[in-house]
Design an enzyme around this catalytic site. Structure first.
Site, PDB file in Angstrom:
ATOM      1  N   PRO A  24     -60.103  -7.865  11.632  1.00  0.00           N
ATOM      2  CA  PRO A  24     -60.683  -7.487  12.921  1.00  0.00           C
ATOM      3  C   PRO A  24     -60.838  -5.992  13.164  1.00  0.00           C
ATOM      4  O   PRO A  24     -61.475  -5.596  14.134  1.00  0.00           O
ATOM      5  CB  PRO A  24     -59.683  -8.086  13.920  1.00  0.00           C
ATOM      6  CG  PRO A  24     -58.389  -8.091  13.184  1.00  0.00           C
ATOM      7  CD  PRO A  24     -58.736  -8.386  11.759  1.00  0.00           C
ATOM      8  N   ASP A  50     -70.447  -4.137   5.924  1.00  0.00           N
ATOM      9  CA  ASP A  50     -71.021  -4.427   7.235  1.00  0.00           C
ATOM     10  C   ASP A  50     -70.714  -3.347   8.270  1.00  0.00           C
ATOM     11  O   ASP A  50     -69.884  -2.459   8.056  1.00  0.00           O
ATOM     12  CB  ASP A  50     -70.510  -5.778   7.753  1.00  0.00           C
ATOM     13  CG  ASP A  50     -71.305  -6.945   7.216  1.00  0.00           C
ATOM     14  OD1 ASP A  50     -72.311  -6.716   6.531  1.00  0.00           O
ATOM     15  OD2 ASP A  50     -70.922  -8.098   7.491  1.00  0.00           O
ATOM     16  N   LYS A  66     -75.343  -5.229  10.464  1.00  0.00           N
ATOM     17  CA  LYS A  66     -76.171  -5.836  11.502  1.00  0.00           C
ATOM     18  C   LYS A  66     -75.572  -5.425  12.846  1.00  0.00           C
ATOM     19  O   LYS A  66     -74.763  -6.128  13.432  1.00  0.00           O
ATOM     20  CB  LYS A  66     -76.181  -7.360  11.374  1.00  0.00           C
ATOM     21  CG  LYS A  66     -76.790  -7.895  10.088  1.00  0.00           C
ATOM     22  CD  LYS A  66     -76.761  -9.408  10.084  1.00  0.00           C
ATOM     23  CE  LYS A  66     -77.458  -9.992   8.857  1.00  0.00           C
ATOM     24  NZ  LYS A  66     -76.687  -9.749   7.621  1.00  0.00           N
ATOM     25  N   MET A  99     -69.931 -12.912  19.794  1.00  0.00           N
ATOM     26  CA  MET A  99     -71.297 -12.416  20.025  1.00  0.00           C
ATOM     27  C   MET A  99     -71.877 -12.955  21.336  1.00  0.00           C
ATOM     28  O   MET A  99     -73.020 -13.390  21.398  1.00  0.00           O
ATOM     29  CB  MET A  99     -72.201 -12.816  18.843  1.00  0.00           C
ATOM     30  CG  MET A  99     -71.736 -12.261  17.517  1.00  0.00           C
ATOM     31  SD  MET A  99     -72.589 -12.983  16.088  1.00  0.00           S
ATOM     32  CE  MET A  99     -71.854 -14.632  16.034  1.00  0.00           C
ATOM     33  N   ALA A 104     -60.472  -5.357  19.370  1.00  0.00           N
ATOM     34  CA  ALA A 104     -59.107  -5.841  19.165  1.00  0.00           C
ATOM     35  C   ALA A 104     -58.500  -5.266  17.894  1.00  0.00           C
ATOM     36  O   ALA A 104     -59.173  -5.153  16.874  1.00  0.00           O
ATOM     37  CB  ALA A 104     -59.107  -7.365  19.098  1.00  0.00           C
TER      38      ALA A 104
END
Length: 262
Positions: free
Chosen positions: A19, A42, A64, A176, A204
């Site tokens: 996370p 990512d 993204k 999302m 988080a």
């Protein structure tokens, strides 16, 4: 499609980076990163994790970013094929876990169709970051399970499973979903459960993590008043009240929201 020889020596590793906190990376993931020839990473991967790879590792951003620029999935597939033809250890590094709203399995299927060996290394999902705010995802006599839903499907719609989840005695976690707060709230209100406790948790496990607790009907106002945005998860259910009851924050946020509306 051109098929790569089954004798190709390259290997693709689908790795979850967790996370955010780099200390939550698994030991196995760390060992693979230390020998990576190529790193396709990512948007939500912590930059500290990128320093683990060798100096000569080819690092390619294929993120993204929500509601902004993004790398098409087809382009990522092409890069996987390109680098697996040339390099031995190719790492596809994703935030959270590759198989939880990470499109990791799509990439596995693509690579295996080309004859590329693939290994999946899981990561801690962002929904588990709720625990860092003392919100358990399940608790005896409070929550029977977990619904993990996407707030934005491929066609842009909110998951239709939300109405089923609302009827259950389980915690609902929405990924999302920050652009769908009003729709989420209205769905709960229409089901007669607008007073269900909810929390929005942003970033988080990171130093800048923030949260707001409110009734689900007040999600949009609470988000605006607190200035929370993505990346964030939305946790809905009685487990949130366990967190709030220890701090009286649920009552306080609820009163403030009502005062502002009046």
């Amino acid at each position: 499609m051109v098929v790569v020889s089954r004798n190709l020596r390259s290997k693709l590793y689908l790795i979850g980076s967790g996370p955010g906190d780099p200390d939550l990376l698994t030991i196995k993931a760390y060992k693979i990163l230390e020998k990576a020839d190529v790193l396709l990473f990512d948007h939500l991967v912590n930059p500290e994790i990128l320093t683990i790879v060798p100096e000569n590792c080819v690092k390619v951003y294929v993120g993204k970013e929500p509601y902004a620029n993004f790398t098409p999935q087809e382009s990522i597939h092409s890069l996987i094929e390109q680098y697996c033809r040339t390099y031995k250890c190719v790492v596809r590094l994703k935030g959270g876990d590759p198989y939880i709203f990470g499109r990791g399995f799509e990439e596995l299927l693509f690579a295996e169709e080309l004859g590329i060996e693939v290994e999946y290394i899981p990561g801690i999902s962002s929904m588990q970051g709720a625990g860092f705010h003392n919100i358990p995802l399940t608790h005896r006599d409070v929550s029977d399970g977990i619904w993990a839903l996407t707030g934005t499907k491929k066609d842009g719609r909110l998951s239709s499973d939300l109405q089923l989840a609302i009827q259950s005695n389980s915690t609902v976690v929405i990924y999302m979903g920050m652009k769908k707060l009003d729709e989420i709230a209205r769905t709960y209100v229409m089901c007669g459960k607008g007073d269900t406790p909810a929390a929005i948790i942003q970033c988080a496990t990171l130093p800048g993590q923030r949260e707001v607790v409110c009734e689900v009907a007040d999600l949009l106002n609470a988000s605006r008043d607190s200035g929370l945005s993505h990346p964030a998860i939305i946790v809905i259910g009685e487990v949130v009240r366990l967190y709030a009851s220890n701090r009286n924050s649920f009552i306080l946020n609820d009163q403030l929201a009502k005062m502002k509306r009046n």
